[in-house]
Design a protein around this motif. Structure first.
Motif, mmCIF file in Angstrom:
data_model
loop_
_atom_site.group_PDB
_atom_site.id
_atom_site.type_symbol
_atom_site.label_atom_id
_atom_site.label_comp_id
_atom_site.label_asym_id
_atom_site.label_seq_id
_atom_site.Cartn_x
_atom_site.Cartn_y
_atom_site.Cartn_z
ATOM 1 N N SER A 61 35.285 19.386 62.519
ATOM 2 C CA SER A 61 34.966 19.894 63.858
ATOM 3 C C SER A 61 35.186 18.816 64.901
ATOM 4 O O SER A 61 35.702 19.087 65.996
ATOM 5 N N LYS A 62 34.808 17.589 64.571
ATOM 6 C CA LYS A 62 35.007 16.494 65.523
ATOM 7 C C LYS A 62 36.490 16.224 65.745
ATOM 8 O O LYS A 62 36.926 16.002 66.882
ATOM 9 N N THR B 192 36.174 20.580 68.655
ATOM 10 C CA THR B 192 35.331 21.745 68.883
ATOM 11 C C THR B 192 33.864 21.344 68.836
ATOM 12 O O THR B 192 33.510 20.249 68.396
ATOM 13 N N LYS B 193 33.013 22.248 69.283
ATOM 14 C CA LYS B 193 31.584 21.963 69.296
ATOM 15 C C LYS B 193 31.070 21.771 67.875
ATOM 16 O O LYS B 193 31.331 22.570 66.982
ATOM 17 N N VAL B 194 30.358 20.678 67.673
ATOM 18 C CA VAL B 194 29.810 20.369 66.358
ATOM 19 C C VAL B 194 28.526 21.160 66.156
ATOM 20 O O VAL B 194 27.562 20.997 66.905
ATOM 21 N N ASN B 195 28.523 22.040 65.164
ATOM 22 C CA ASN B 195 27.363 22.869 64.877
ATOM 23 C C ASN B 195 26.620 22.260 63.695
ATOM 24 O O ASN B 195 26.827 22.634 62.537
ATOM 25 N N ARG B 196 25.730 21.332 63.988
ATOM 26 C CA ARG B 196 25.015 20.616 62.937
ATOM 27 C C ARG B 196 24.141 21.559 62.128
ATOM 28 O O ARG B 196 24.060 21.444 60.894
ATOM 29 N N THR C 195 33.708 25.709 58.967
ATOM 30 C CA THR C 195 34.423 26.222 60.133
ATOM 31 C C THR C 195 34.722 27.713 60.008
ATOM 32 O O THR C 195 35.413 28.277 60.854
#
Length: 270
Positions: A125-126, A130-134, A173
């Motif tokens: 994701s990084k 894109t937005k990192v969805n932890r 993802t």
């Protein structure tokens, strides 16, 4: 065109389509050094299916996976993945497609040794910006039994645990198609069984499409179907395969002698 005939797949949208796909290494034409790794392969796989690809050494299995996943460019033919035609795209566009819609799992786990489990899963994701969805990454890792290992480094994990991290990285993802190249090749029997169960779960519970290259009839028996390659061409298929049926078909293709087949050598029961 070869299609899945499983009743559960009837009417399912198409996840992967290859039409007359060929791959020639070398100069081609009449050049004696040219090698035709794929020779007019045509197939169609529906969304939510689990397909194993098998064949003798040099049959074109890995080349098929690489061309289908956009990692290599075919010499001819059409490849459509998750509704996107690969031909004509720039390398930047192909990279974006792979990051957003395709997942990869390899025999080698390809984890960065200096990153923690969670950091390895979040890395795609990084890289994609894109937005990192932890929270999603943690949830996926917990479902894979790694909730207590988030801050561990790869060297602190077993081989099976490292492969589960690689699976989490591929799934976080939410790719439409997951390509797996010998994902259990470096694992012991128990870890291999766990990994194959997780791939089956990704198909059954989350609607992913999995295409797995393997040499192991027991691993192939977890798939909905097995397609066989020989000399770069499709050489048949089995629906709802058993390990014994796969081993028998591979013996007929000349992949090994019956007495030396993996099923005969180690018994069924990954």
């Amino acid at each position: 065109m070869f299609r899945v005939t499983d009743e559960a797949a009837a009417g399912a949208p198409e996840a992967l389509r290859l039409v007359s796909v060929s791959k020639v290494y070398g100069r081609g034409g009449g050049d004696e050094t040219a090698v035709r790794a794929l020779d007019g392969v045509t197939l169609s796989l529906p969304t939510g299916s689990f397909t194993a690809v098998m064949g003798p050494s040099g049959s074109g299995k890995s080349t098929l996976l690489q061309c289908a996943a956009g990692l290599d460019q075919p010499s001819g033919g059409l490849v459509v993945v998750a509704g996107a035609e690969l031909a004509g795209n720039s390398e930047a566009e192909l990279t974006r497609l792979r990051r957003q819609r395709i997942g990869f799992i390899f025999q080698q786990f390809n984890l960065l040794p200096t990153l923690t489990v969670l950091q390895n899963v979040l890395l795609p994701s990084k890289l994609a910006g894109t937005k990192v969805n932890r929270a999603k990454a943690v949830s996926v890792l917990e479902r894979l039994g790694l909730g207590g290992r988030l801050r561990h480094l790869p060297a602190q994990l077993s081989g099976g645990q490292q492969q589960r991290v690689a699976i989490a990285r591929a799934l976080v993802t939410e790719p439409e198609v997951v390509f797996a190249d010998e994902p259990t090749g470096a694992l012991d029997t128990r870890s291999a069984r766990e990994v194959l169960g997780l791939l089956t779960q990704a198909v059954r519970d989350y609607g992913r499409t999995v295409v797995m290259v393997t040499h192991d009839p027991v691993a192939a028996s977890y798939a909905d179907q097995v397609i066989f390659l020989a000399d770069g061409r499709l050489a048949g298929a089995l629906q709802r395969p058993t390990a014994e049926e796969v081993a028998e078909r591979m013996t007929r293709l000349g992949a090994w002698d019956a007495e030396d087949s993996p099923v005969a050598a180690q018994g069924v029961g990954v």
